[in-house]
Design an enzyme around this catalytic site. Structure first.
Site, PDB file in Angstrom:
ATOM      1  N   CYS A 141      51.471 116.293  94.744  1.00  0.00           N
ATOM      2  CA  CYS A 141      52.709 115.927  94.043  1.00  0.00           C
ATOM      3  C   CYS A 141      53.412 114.759  94.733  1.00  0.00           C
ATOM      4  O   CYS A 141      53.876 113.811  94.079  1.00  0.00           O
ATOM      5  CB  CYS A 141      53.634 117.132  93.977  1.00  0.00           C
ATOM      6  SG  CYS A 141      53.789 117.985  95.562  1.00  0.00           S
ATOM      7  N   HIS A 220      61.099 117.634  95.727  1.00  0.00           N
ATOM      8  CA  HIS A 220      61.076 116.799  96.929  1.00  0.00           C
ATOM      9  C   HIS A 220      61.964 115.575  96.669  1.00  0.00           C
ATOM     10  O   HIS A 220      62.130 115.158  95.516  1.00  0.00           O
ATOM     11  CB  HIS A 220      59.686 116.253  97.214  1.00  0.00           C
ATOM     12  CG  HIS A 220      58.589 117.259  97.311  1.00  0.00           C
ATOM     13  ND1 HIS A 220      58.551 118.249  98.257  1.00  0.00           N
ATOM     14  CD2 HIS A 220      57.449 117.401  96.585  1.00  0.00           C
ATOM     15  CE1 HIS A 220      57.430 118.957  98.125  1.00  0.00           C
ATOM     16  NE2 HIS A 220      56.749 118.467  97.107  1.00  0.00           N
TER      17      HIS A 220
HETATM   18  P1  NAD Z   1      49.038 129.037  93.841  1.00  0.00           P
HETATM   19  O1  NAD Z   1      48.837 129.890  95.041  1.00  0.00           O
HETATM   20  O2  NAD Z   1      50.328 129.074  93.143  1.00  0.00           O
HETATM   21  O3  NAD Z   1      47.914 129.365  92.768  1.00  0.00           O
HETATM   22  C1  NAD Z   1      46.562 129.514  93.105  1.00  0.00           C
HETATM   23  C2  NAD Z   1      45.922 130.524  92.152  1.00  0.00           C
HETATM   24  O4  NAD Z   1      44.529 130.610  92.462  1.00  0.00           O
HETATM   25  C3  NAD Z   1      46.497 131.938  92.279  1.00  0.00           C
HETATM   26  O5  NAD Z   1      46.736 132.426  90.971  1.00  0.00           O
HETATM   27  C4  NAD Z   1      45.386 132.726  92.962  1.00  0.00           C
HETATM   28  O6  NAD Z   1      45.361 134.072  92.543  1.00  0.00           O
HETATM   29  C5  NAD Z   1      44.148 131.999  92.464  1.00  0.00           C
HETATM   30  N1  NAD Z   1      42.973 132.134  93.330  1.00  0.00           N
HETATM   31  C6  NAD Z   1      42.918 132.292  94.669  1.00  0.00           C
HETATM   32  N2  NAD Z   1      41.644 132.350  95.063  1.00  0.00           N
HETATM   33  C7  NAD Z   1      40.873 132.217  93.961  1.00  0.00           C
HETATM   34  C8  NAD Z   1      39.470 132.201  93.731  1.00  0.00           C
HETATM   35  N3  NAD Z   1      38.605 132.315  94.712  1.00  0.00           N
HETATM   36  N4  NAD Z   1      39.036 132.057  92.451  1.00  0.00           N
HETATM   37  C9  NAD Z   1      39.898 131.914  91.425  1.00  0.00           C
HETATM   38  N5  NAD Z   1      41.246 131.926  91.590  1.00  0.00           N
HETATM   39  C10 NAD Z   1      41.716 132.068  92.850  1.00  0.00           C
HETATM   40  O7  NAD Z   1      48.670 127.558  94.313  1.00  0.00           O
HETATM   41  P2  NAD Z   1      49.239 126.195  93.718  1.00  0.00           P
HETATM   42  O8  NAD Z   1      50.556 125.894  94.340  1.00  0.00           O
HETATM   43  O9  NAD Z   1      49.120 126.205  92.234  1.00  0.00           O
HETATM   44  O10 NAD Z   1      48.225 125.145  94.357  1.00  0.00           O
HETATM   45  C11 NAD Z   1      46.930 124.948  93.821  1.00  0.00           C
HETATM   46  C12 NAD Z   1      46.438 123.571  94.228  1.00  0.00           C
HETATM   47  O11 NAD Z   1      47.366 122.595  93.715  1.00  0.00           O
HETATM   48  C13 NAD Z   1      46.373 123.331  95.736  1.00  0.00           C
HETATM   49  O12 NAD Z   1      45.324 122.435  96.001  1.00  0.00           O
HETATM   50  C14 NAD Z   1      47.708 122.647  96.032  1.00  0.00           C
HETATM   51  O13 NAD Z   1      47.672 121.869  97.189  1.00  0.00           O
HETATM   52  C15 NAD Z   1      47.858 121.803  94.784  1.00  0.00           C
HETATM   53  N6  NAD Z   1      49.248 121.407  94.455  1.00  0.00           N
HETATM   54  C16 NAD Z   1      50.280 122.304  94.565  1.00  0.00           C
HETATM   55  C17 NAD Z   1      51.570 121.882  94.252  1.00  0.00           C
HETATM   56  C18 NAD Z   1      52.750 122.802  94.374  1.00  0.00           C
HETATM   57  O14 NAD Z   1      53.843 122.313  94.626  1.00  0.00           O
HETATM   58  N7  NAD Z   1      52.606 124.075  94.203  1.00  0.00           N
HETATM   59  C19 NAD Z   1      51.796 120.582  93.821  1.00  0.00           C
HETATM   60  C20 NAD Z   1      50.717 119.715  93.670  1.00  0.00           C
HETATM   61  C21 NAD Z   1      49.444 120.137  93.996  1.00  0.00           C
END
Ligand code: NAD
Length: 339
Positions: A141, A220
């Protein structure tokens, strides 16, 4: 034929990407995965999404009344593209375990390293780099926010160097595990990794970044100092950002003086989940310093939960051969209500 898409990792980012894919006329959301039972799974069920899982999670889902339609492997076999939104490092493993063996295209998120895919993507900056590729990464992000505005400045004024500081939200609103709740925490890495991440999209840009986390969940904030080759005036920078896609100029006069008011604004606009996928630049916080260098100063707010979502949609189109990046951005923006 619509592009068939699977969503693996239905969390903060994944549930938004799933909804965004479901809104596109040229795409079909084939299914989402549930890794454990939670309200997210209930929402997916209520939305009528087909739910797939891992064998070890099946019983938990069944006991909670969730009907699953097979394994992650079964889902992957049915699609053209998988968008992987699992936590950091799992996406990398999933590429080797599921996506490459099944010869299915895959997109991972900013938690994975650039080297995992070799292509890091922000649609308005480098759409063509993902054309027809098998794997790509949507940058974080913060990197998305930096790339959108810096790319616009670079095209108009030729950037010489950038220093940006990121004041990061401590946790996402639904996250009860992370903080801080009463501290300002500097990232003890100098410069921070965000600058080199920008260079994976804006190749060759001279940039260094610093970062700290604060007790807030909403957005942010970035403060930027950009040295440019051409002289700039504030009015022209305001117009440049007004005319840059996925960037919104917000004003004191509108009472949009803080991240809290921006999120309230997004809610009032009726944006799904109160999301603000545009990078918000404060008009009154755009400034110029002309001494030995031409410096452009500005501050922007980044909604961490939603700015990367339109990027995932455009990346799906690029990877499946839709050549016109501008057109893809327009199609995606329309479904998000982005002007
Ligand atoms: P999150 O923890 O909210 O969601 C991850 C999901 O994946 C959960 O529902 C979890 O149950 C599931 N999961 C875990 N292990 C798994 C597996 N082996 N198989 C299938 N599903 C599985 O995480 P998020 O914040 O959505 O982040 C996900 C990605 O996006 C990361 O790479 C993060 O760096 C990136 N990201 C996050 C944000 C943010 O602010 N949250 C912003 C931009 C990018």
């Amino acid at each position: 034929m619509p592009i068939k898409v699977a969503l693996v990792g239905y969390g903060t980012i994944g549930k938004r990407v799933a909804d965004a894919v479901a809104m596109q006329k040229d795409m079909k959301l084939v299914g989402v995965t549930a890794h454990s039972y939670s309200f997210n799974t209930e929402v997916a069920k209520e939305k009528g999404y087909r739910i797939f899982t891992l064998p070890e999670c099946e019983a938990e889902l069944k006991n909670n009344g969730i009907k699953t339609e097979g394994s992650v492997q079964n889902l992957v076999e049915q699609v053209d593209v998988v968008v992987d939104c699992t936590p950091r490092k799992i996406g990398k493993d999933n590429i080797e375990k599921y996506y490459k063996p099944n010869k299915v295209k895959s997109i991972v998120q900013g938690g994975e390293k650039h080297a995992t895919t070799g292509i890091s993507f922000v649609a308005q900056c480098n759409y063509n780099e993902a054309l027809n590729k098998d794997i790509a990464r949507i940058v974080s992000c913060n990197t998305t926010g930096l790339c959108r505005t810096l790319d616009a400045i670079n095209k108009e004024y030729s950037v010489q160097s950038v220093h940006a500081t990121m004041i990061r939200r401590g946790a996402d609103p639904g996250d009860i595990h992370h903080g801080p709740i009463n501290a300002i925490v500097p990232v003890l890495e100098m410069p921070s990794h965000h600058g080199s991440d920008v260079q994976t999209v804006l190749h060759g840009m001279e940039i260094f970044t610093t970062a700290l986390s604060v007790p807030s969940t909403l957005m942010h904030v970035h403060t930027l100092t950009v040295d440019v080759k051409k002289k700039a005036v504030v009015e022209d920078i305001i117009n440049l950002f007004r005319n840059t896609t996925r960037v919104r100029v917000v004003r004191n006069a509108e009472h949009l003086r803080s991240t809290a008011e921006i999120i309230e604004f997004a809610r009032d606009l009726g944006r799904p989940r109160g999301d603000m996928p545009e990078i918000c630049v404060w008009q009154e916080a755009i400034g110029i310093v002309q001494n030995s260098h031409n410096k452009i100063l500005y501050m922007q707010a980044v909604h961490q939960e939603s700015d990367v979502i339109p990027e995932n949609v455009d990346c799906i189109r690029a990877m499946t051969g839709f050549k016109d990046g501008q057109k893809s951005i327009e199609m995606t923006n329309k479904t998000f209500g982005i002007k």
